[in-house]
Design a protein around this motif. Structure first.
Motif, PDB file in Angstrom:
ATOM      1  N   TYR A   1      40.353  50.349  41.133  1.00 29.12           N
ATOM      2  CA  TYR A   1      39.386  50.534  42.220  1.00 29.12           C
ATOM      3  C   TYR A   1      38.445  49.342  42.378  1.00 29.12           C
ATOM      4  CZ  TYR A   1      41.088  55.298  41.916  1.00 29.12           C
ATOM      5  OH  TYR A   1      41.893  56.404  41.896  1.00 29.12           O
ATOM      6  N   ARG A   2      38.842  48.208  41.837  1.00 25.92           N
ATOM      7  CA  ARG A   2      37.997  47.009  41.899  1.00 25.92           C
ATOM      8  C   ARG A   2      37.894  46.471  43.328  1.00 25.92           C
ATOM      9  NH1 ARG A   2      42.858  45.412  39.352  1.00 25.92           N
ATOM     10  NH2 ARG A   2      43.987  43.715  40.379  1.00 25.92           N
ATOM     11  N   SER A   3      36.907  45.613  43.513  1.00 20.11           N
ATOM     12  CA  SER A   3      36.722  44.912  44.778  1.00 20.11           C
ATOM     13  C   SER A   3      37.360  43.535  44.634  1.00 20.11           C
ATOM     14  CB  SER A   3      35.225  44.771  45.070  1.00 20.11           C
ATOM     15  OG  SER A   3      35.013  44.027  46.244  1.00 20.11           O
ATOM     16  N   GLU A   4      38.333  43.243  45.539  1.00 22.28           N
ATOM     17  CA  GLU A   4      39.039  41.973  45.429  1.00 22.28           C
ATOM     18  C   GLU A   4      39.615  41.582  46.790  1.00 22.28           C
ATOM     19  OE1 GLU A   4      42.122  39.810  42.295  1.00 22.28           O
ATOM     20  OE2 GLU A   4      41.661  41.942  42.077  1.00 22.28           O
ATOM     21  N   VAL A   5      39.550  40.291  47.075  1.00 19.84           N
ATOM     22  CA  VAL A   5      40.178  39.722  48.261  1.00 19.84           C
ATOM     23  C   VAL A   5      41.342  38.878  47.780  1.00 19.84           C
ATOM     24  CG1 VAL A   5      39.888  38.160  50.231  1.00 19.84           C
ATOM     25  CG2 VAL A   5      38.007  39.697  49.560  1.00 19.84           C
ATOM     26  N   PHE A   6      42.531  39.174  48.304  1.00 18.29           N
ATOM     27  CA  PHE A   6      43.735  38.423  47.974  1.00 18.29           C
ATOM     28  C   PHE A   6      44.037  37.501  49.147  1.00 18.29           C
ATOM     29  CE2 PHE A   6      43.867  42.297  45.527  1.00 18.29           C
ATOM     30  CZ  PHE A   6      44.259  41.864  44.271  1.00 18.29           C
ATOM     31  N   TYR A   7      43.956  36.201  48.921  1.00 17.15           N
ATOM     32  CA  TYR A   7      44.090  35.254  50.029  1.00 17.15           C
ATOM     33  C   TYR A   7      45.505  34.703  50.149  1.00 17.15           C
ATOM     34  CZ  TYR A   7      43.465  31.698  46.375  1.00 17.15           C
ATOM     35  OH  TYR A   7      43.593  30.933  45.252  1.00 17.15           O
ATOM     36  N   TYR A   8      45.871  34.360  51.404  1.00 15.23           N
ATOM     37  CA  TYR A   8      47.190  33.811  51.722  1.00 15.23           C
ATOM     38  C   TYR A   8      47.127  32.344  52.119  1.00 15.23           C
ATOM     39  CZ  TYR A   8      48.850  38.570  51.546  1.00 15.23           C
ATOM     40  OH  TYR A   8      49.159  39.841  51.117  1.00 15.23           O
ATOM     41  N   SER A   9      45.919  31.800  52.225  1.00 15.50           N
ATOM     42  CA  SER A   9      45.781  30.396  52.614  1.00 15.50           C
ATOM     43  C   SER A   9      44.479  29.858  52.040  1.00 15.50           C
ATOM     44  CB  SER A   9      45.754  30.274  54.141  1.00 15.50           C
ATOM     45  OG  SER A   9      44.570  30.879  54.655  1.00 15.50           O
ATOM     46  N   ASP A  10      44.382  28.536  52.012  1.00  8.23           N
ATOM     47  CA  ASP A  10      43.129  27.905  51.577  1.00  8.23           C
ATOM     48  C   ASP A  10      41.990  28.288  52.504  1.00  8.23           C
ATOM     49  OD1 ASP A  10      44.393  26.704  49.415  1.00  8.23           O
ATOM     50  OD2 ASP A  10      44.706  24.794  50.462  1.00  8.23           O
ATOM     51  N   ALA A  11      42.296  28.471  53.786  1.00 14.24           N
ATOM     52  CA  ALA A  11      41.255  28.845  54.751  1.00 14.24           C
ATOM     53  C   ALA A  11      40.697  30.233  54.425  1.00 14.24           C
ATOM     54  CB  ALA A  11      41.809  28.811  56.178  1.00 14.24           C
ATOM     55  N   GLN A  12      41.560  31.192  54.109  1.00 17.07           N
ATOM     56  CA  GLN A  12      41.084  32.535  53.741  1.00 17.07           C
ATOM     57  C   GLN A  12      40.261  32.475  52.450  1.00 17.07           C
ATOM     58  OE1 GLN A  12      44.283  35.399  53.505  1.00 17.07           O
ATOM     59  NE2 GLN A  12      44.365  35.671  55.733  1.00 17.07           N
ATOM     60  N   LYS A  13      40.714  31.681  51.491  1.00 12.03           N
ATOM     61  CA  LYS A  13      39.977  31.547  50.231  1.00 12.03           C
ATOM     62  C   LYS A  13      38.589  30.982  50.491  1.00 12.03           C
ATOM     63  CE  LYS A  13      40.032  29.291  45.725  1.00 12.03           C
ATOM     64  NZ  LYS A  13      40.616  28.239  44.900  1.00 12.03           N
ATOM     65  N   LYS A  14      38.506  29.895  51.266  1.00 11.69           N
ATOM     66  CA  LYS A  14      37.218  29.253  51.532  1.00 11.69           C
ATOM     67  C   LYS A  14      36.287  30.168  52.326  1.00 11.69           C
ATOM     68  CE  LYS A  14      34.982  25.034  53.151  1.00 11.69           C
ATOM     69  NZ  LYS A  14      33.731  25.572  52.720  1.00 11.69           N
ATOM     70  N   LEU A  15      36.808  30.852  53.344  1.00 12.01           N
ATOM     71  CA  LEU A  15      35.977  31.791  54.113  1.00 12.01           C
ATOM     72  C   LEU A  15      35.393  32.872  53.206  1.00 12.01           C
ATOM     73  CD1 LEU A  15      37.889  32.325  57.465  1.00 12.01           C
ATOM     74  CD2 LEU A  15      35.467  31.805  57.241  1.00 12.01           C
ATOM     75  N   THR A  16      36.212  33.389  52.301  1.00 17.29           N
ATOM     76  CA  THR A  16      35.751  34.432  51.375  1.00 17.29           C
ATOM     77  C   THR A  16      34.679  33.884  50.443  1.00 17.29           C
ATOM     78  OG1 THR A  16      37.938  35.468  51.492  1.00 17.29           O
ATOM     79  CG2 THR A  16      36.471  36.170  49.704  1.00 17.29           C
ATOM     80  N   GLU A  17      34.927  32.715  49.867  1.00 15.58           N
ATOM     81  CA  GLU A  17      33.934  32.097  48.972  1.00 15.58           C
ATOM     82  C   GLU A  17      32.626  31.841  49.715  1.00 15.58           C
ATOM     83  OE1 GLU A  17      37.002  29.625  46.053  1.00 15.58           O
ATOM     84  OE2 GLU A  17      36.199  28.645  47.839  1.00 15.58           O
ATOM     85  N   ASP A  18      32.726  31.292  50.923  1.00 15.17           N
ATOM     86  CA  ASP A  18      31.530  30.982  51.709  1.00 15.17           C
ATOM     87  C   ASP A  18      30.771  32.254  52.100  1.00 15.17           C
ATOM     88  OD1 ASP A  18      32.241  28.324  51.508  1.00 15.17           O
ATOM     89  OD2 ASP A  18      32.887  28.123  53.607  1.00 15.17           O
ATOM     90  N   TYR A  19      31.501  33.311  52.437  1.00 15.26           N
ATOM     91  CA  TYR A  19      30.851  34.563  52.842  1.00 15.26           C
ATOM     92  C   TYR A  19      30.117  35.191  51.658  1.00 15.26           C
ATOM     93  CZ  TYR A  19      30.052  38.729  55.618  1.00 15.26           C
ATOM     94  OH  TYR A  19      29.450  39.753  56.311  1.00 15.26           O
ATOM     95  N   ILE A  20      30.755  35.194  50.497  1.00  9.93           N
ATOM     96  CA  ILE A  20      30.092  35.732  49.300  1.00  9.93           C
ATOM     97  C   ILE A  20      28.873  34.884  48.943  1.00  9.93           C
ATOM     98  CG2 ILE A  20      30.349  36.096  46.805  1.00  9.93           C
ATOM     99  CD1 ILE A  20      33.227  37.063  47.419  1.00  9.93           C
ATOM    100  N   ALA A  21      28.996  33.565  49.055  1.00  3.94           N
ATOM    101  CA  ALA A  21      27.858  32.677  48.763  1.00  3.94           C
ATOM    102  C   ALA A  21      26.699  32.950  49.718  1.00  3.94           C
ATOM    103  CB  ALA A  21      28.301  31.212  48.856  1.00  3.94           C
ATOM    104  N   LEU A  22      27.008  33.157  50.997  1.00  3.85           N
ATOM    105  CA  LEU A  22      25.967  33.451  51.983  1.00  3.85           C
ATOM    106  C   LEU A  22      25.280  34.781  51.683  1.00  3.85           C
ATOM    107  CD1 LEU A  22      24.525  32.768  54.686  1.00  3.85           C
ATOM    108  CD2 LEU A  22      26.377  34.012  55.829  1.00  3.85           C
ATOM    109  N   MET A  23      26.065  35.813  51.383  1.00  2.44           N
ATOM    110  CA  MET A  23      25.471  37.117  51.061  1.00  2.44           C
ATOM    111  C   MET A  23      24.622  37.036  49.796  1.00  2.44           C
ATOM    112  SD  MET A  23      28.384  39.961  52.017  1.00  2.44           S
ATOM    113  CE  MET A  23      29.576  39.289  50.875  1.00  2.44           C
TER     114      MET A  23
END
Length: 182
Positions: free
Chosen positions: A99-121
């Motif tokens: 039941y963990r929280s996790e984003v599984f990315y398919y591209s560098d763009a998805q990875k970066k967007l996720t990292e940036d969004y978490i950093a912003l929050m």
């Protein structure tokens, strides 16, 4: 993975897949949501296997979406607004690594967007506790058994659905009206 031309895929784990599936099925631009398992070591896991907490897999959803209608960033926004990304290996009464929280990315763009969004929050202190959502490369996604697919829409009166999922759907409908299908 076979994806229609012009479509993209996102795979998100945010607790029970019945909850997350019901939310993302409501969104414009989402053509398909499949409940399943990802991130572990067991090949072809079953729900019974997942419930042991020993497979390493998370309950997750695989979303096929049209990025011209709904962006990956918008999917992330709704993902983080509709589950608690600050609780490690749990969502409400659902407890365990599945039941963990996790984003599984398919591209560098998805990875970066996720990292940036978490950093912003994190910077904006969106949550009072630290975000524990993991970001991992997508691995094999195993589709869950048929009875798990579109579970909420076929079982709205079941107690878990009415007490846990319905409030999340109501929150989505209140806060994201413009992003919803009819």
């Amino acid at each position: 993975m076979n994806v229609e031309k012009g479509m993209e895929v996102a795979t998100l784990a945010g607790g029970c897949f019945w909850c997350t599936e019901a939310i993302f099925l409501e969104l414009k631009g989402v053509s398909k949501v499949v409940s399943g398992y990802i991130g572990g070591t067991t090949t072809n896991p079953t729900y019974k296997d997942i419930c042991t907490g020993t497979t390493g897999h998370a309950e997750a959803i695989q979303i096929t979406f049209d990025p011209k209608i709904v962006s990956f960033g918008e999917l992330l926004e709704i993902f983080f607004a509709t589950h608690d990304p600050t609780t490690l290996n749990r969502q409400g009464n659902d407890v365990g690594t599945q039941y963990r929280s996790e984003v599984f990315y398919y591209s560098d763009a998805q990875k970066k967007l996720t990292e940036d969004y978490i950093a912003l929050m994190t910077k904006e202190k969106t949550f009072s506790n630290p975000i524990v959502t993991r970001i991992s490369p997508a691995s094999v996604f195993y589709e869950a058994e048929d009875y798990h697919q579109n579970y909420y829409n076929g079982n709205k009166t079941q107690s878990y659905c009415s007490y846990v999922i319905t409030p999340k759907i109501e929150k989505l409908r209140k806060n994201y009206k413009e992003k919803l299908k009819n």
